[in-house]
Design a protein around this motif. Structure first.
Motif, PDB file in Angstrom:
ATOM      1  N   LEU A   1      -3.654   9.559  -2.394  1.00 45.11           N
ATOM      2  CA  LEU A   1      -4.147   8.344  -3.050  1.00 45.11           C
ATOM      3  C   LEU A   1      -5.072   7.555  -2.128  1.00 45.11           C
ATOM      4  O   LEU A   1      -6.096   7.004  -2.570  1.00 45.11           O
ATOM      5  N   THR A   2      -4.736   7.502  -0.843  1.00 50.54           N
ATOM      6  CA  THR A   2      -5.571   6.797   0.132  1.00 50.54           C
ATOM      7  C   THR A   2      -6.950   7.433   0.222  1.00 50.54           C
ATOM      8  O   THR A   2      -7.978   6.731   0.276  1.00 50.54           O
TER       9      THR A   2
ATOM     10  N   ALA B   1       0.824  -1.210   0.000  1.00 51.73           N
ATOM     11  CA  ALA B   1       0.000   0.000   0.000  1.00 51.73           C
ATOM     12  C   ALA B   1       0.854   1.254   0.000  1.00 51.73           C
ATOM     13  O   ALA B   1       0.526   2.253   0.635  1.00 51.73           O
ATOM     14  N   GLY B   2       1.986   1.196  -0.723  1.00 50.23           N
ATOM     15  CA  GLY B   2       2.745   2.402  -0.998  1.00 50.23           C
ATOM     16  C   GLY B   2       2.151   3.101  -2.208  1.00 50.23           C
ATOM     17  O   GLY B   2       1.066   2.747  -2.685  1.00 50.23           O
ATOM     18  N   PRO B   3       2.837   4.108  -2.762  1.00 46.38           N
ATOM     19  CA  PRO B   3       2.294   4.825  -3.917  1.00 46.38           C
ATOM     20  C   PRO B   3       1.953   3.919  -5.092  1.00 46.38           C
ATOM     21  O   PRO B   3       0.925   4.117  -5.752  1.00 46.38           O
TER      22      PRO B   3
ATOM     23  N   PRO C   1       0.429   3.542   7.647  1.00 45.59           N
ATOM     24  CA  PRO C   1       1.306   4.128   6.629  1.00 45.59           C
ATOM     25  C   PRO C   1       2.451   4.893   7.277  1.00 45.59           C
ATOM     26  O   PRO C   1       2.262   5.559   8.307  1.00 45.59           O
TER      27      PRO C   1
ATOM     28  N   THR D   1       1.780  12.173  -0.768  1.00 50.03           N
ATOM     29  CA  THR D   1       1.358  11.460  -1.981  1.00 50.03           C
ATOM     30  C   THR D   1       0.495  10.258  -1.610  1.00 50.03           C
ATOM     31  O   THR D   1      -0.565  10.025  -2.204  1.00 50.03           O
ATOM     32  N   GLU D   2       0.938   9.489  -0.627  1.00 47.09           N
ATOM     33  CA  GLU D   2       0.175   8.320  -0.194  1.00 47.09           C
ATOM     34  C   GLU D   2      -1.160   8.730   0.410  1.00 47.09           C
ATOM     35  O   GLU D   2      -2.182   8.064   0.190  1.00 47.09           O
TER      36      GLU D   2
ATOM     37  N   LEU E   1      -1.224   1.737  -4.162  1.00 43.78           N
ATOM     38  CA  LEU E   1      -2.409   2.592  -4.056  1.00 43.78           C
ATOM     39  C   LEU E   1      -2.852   3.103  -5.421  1.00 43.78           C
ATOM     40  O   LEU E   1      -4.053   3.139  -5.728  1.00 43.78           O
TER      41      LEU E   1
ATOM     42  N   ASP F   1      -1.269  -4.623   3.204  1.00 43.94           N
ATOM     43  CA  ASP F   1       0.072  -4.142   3.538  1.00 43.94           C
ATOM     44  C   ASP F   1       0.494  -4.745   4.864  1.00 43.94           C
ATOM     45  O   ASP F   1      -0.323  -4.891   5.776  1.00 43.94           O
TER      46      ASP F   1
ATOM     47  N   GLN G   1       6.484  11.955   0.339  1.00 43.65           N
ATOM     48  CA  GLN G   1       5.812  10.730  -0.086  1.00 43.65           C
ATOM     49  C   GLN G   1       4.613  10.433   0.792  1.00 43.65           C
ATOM     50  O   GLN G   1       3.616   9.864   0.330  1.00 43.65           O
ATOM     51  N   ALA G   2       4.694  10.811   2.060  1.00 43.79           N
ATOM     52  CA  ALA G   2       3.560  10.595   2.959  1.00 43.79           C
ATOM     53  C   ALA G   2       2.332  11.346   2.466  1.00 43.79           C
ATOM     54  O   ALA G   2       1.197  10.859   2.573  1.00 43.79           O
TER      55      ALA G   2
END
Length: 385
Positions: A112-113, A13-15, A40, A108-109, A18, A35, A105-106
């Motif tokens: 998407l989440t 469940a990274g970028p 996350p 970005t995730e 997702l 995951d 990145q957090a």
């Protein structure tokens, strides 16, 4: 409770995972995301989203909310201490997104989440995949003692991919390992806050990238990275590789870590109903900020191909995915390795390197080609739609 069956099981469940799931869910495909982590990660890790990746994210309605939380950088520079050797003008890119986006990145995730949640899909955590066996036209996955039947399984579970290992897919490449330190810091600096920079030093490259809220991301190749780099260590890196006449002064370390990478690529991105995307399929140097970007491009290409199959298209579309994305990964790996080698040239060859970079920067067609390569737009023709 896990479902007993699903159209597509996405592991990771990274970028990449997702974005794969979001692409599928938007097309009405039933998708389950697993995951192994309980939650996350909150650290920033990958920090750049390039123009082509933004075009890809825009197809799944994830670009606009990400842009709202990021720093736009219209240029990228390659430097040797105080000398700018090459300036890459992203603002001239033939794209609706003529910049690189600098964002944790957090974040970005999280974007998407949230988009997945709006479609009723949430990652199941913590869940550990322990087995994969063929079952009819699909796969039977063992997850924490439960069986989940899936028509397709996507391995988006990173460098040490369990999916890749259980599927018996080789992961080939060199045995040399590169060590990197990364940190989010605050600094007093004369460097522009709308520009990312790659400093070339004999001891290795240093990436300097501004993030929102006055934070700066540092990434440096080092011989042996400490587990938790402290202020003194990071200041020494800046003193050794960063600006010299008016050096940066570190005022706060927000977070620091290390990672190691090999240059490796999976022998194939598909074996039957099992497919790979992102770091499960390819890993390389972070120079140029290509890793997460390539993973997201994999994800949307794979999600689109799978959705087309569920809409009645031939399964050869999945072979087309691996035939298209694997050469793209090889190309990006070579490009990232080349950027790393630029930093490590001998003192005797450094003047020639610097002259070459300046010449490239002075020739508009060459400068444009470099911008297209860094931004990922040179790969645009590889991905339909």
């Amino acid at each position: 409770m896990l479902p007993t069956s699903t159209d597509v099981l996405v592991v990771g469940a990274g970028p990449t995972g997702l974005a794969t799931a979001l692409t599928l869910a938007r097309r009405g495909v039933e998708v389950t995301v697993l995951d192994r982590l309980a939650g996350p990660p909150t650290t920033s890790r990958a920090a750049v989203v390039h123009a082509y990746t933004l075009e890809v994210l825009d197809r799944i309605d994830a670009a606009t909310p990400l842009i709202a939380q990021a720093v736009r950088t219209p240029r990228f520079t390659v430097r040797d201490r105080d000398r700018v050797l090459l300036s890459v003008p992203f603002h001239e890119l033939p794209s609706r997104f003529p910049y690189a986006l600098l964002v944790s990145q957090a974040v970005t995730e999280a974007v998407l989440t949230q988009k997945l949640a709006e479609l009723g899909v949430q990652a199941r955590r913590p869940c550990q995949l322990t087995g994969l066996t063929h079952a009819g036209a699909g796969m039977l996955a063992q997850v924490d003692g439960e069986a989940v039947r899936a028509r397709f399984v996507v391995g988006a579970d990173g460098l040490h991919s369990t999916v890749r290992q259980l599927a018996g897919i080789g992961f080939t490449g060199g045995t040399d390992e590169e060590s990197f330190v990364l940190a989010d810091v605050r600094v007093r600096s004369v460097l522009p806050r709308d520009e990312a920079a790659l400093f070339l030093a004999r001891s290795g490259p240093l990436i300097w990238a501004p993030l929102p809220d006055g934070v700066v991301r540092l990434v440096a190749a080092v011989k042996t990275a400490p587990a938790e780099p402290d202020a003194a260590y990071l200041q020494a890196l800046l003193d050794e590789r960063g600006p010299a006449r008016r050096p940066d002064r570190l005022t706060e370390v927000l977070w620091g870590s290390r990672f190691r990478v090999h240059h490796r690529i999976a022998d194939t991105f598909r074996t039957g109903p099992v497919l790979l995307a992102g770091d499960a399929g390819h890993v390389h140097s972070p120079a140029g900020g290509q890793g997460m970007n390539l993973g997201i491009c994999d994800a949307v290409a794979l999600g689109t191909a799978l959705a087309d199959v569920f809409d009645g298209g031939p399964e050869t579309l999945l072979d087309d995915y691996t035939a298209r994305q694997r050469p793209m990964a090889e190309d990006v790996m070579g490009f990232a390795a080349g950027l790393t080698r630029l930093a490590g040239v001998s003192p005797a060859r450094r003047p020639a390197r610097d002259v070459l970079l300046r010449l490239l920067g002075a020739v508009p067609p060459a400068r444009r080609r470099i911008a297209l390569r860094l931004s990922g737009l040179s790969h645009r023709e590889r991905t339909p739609g």
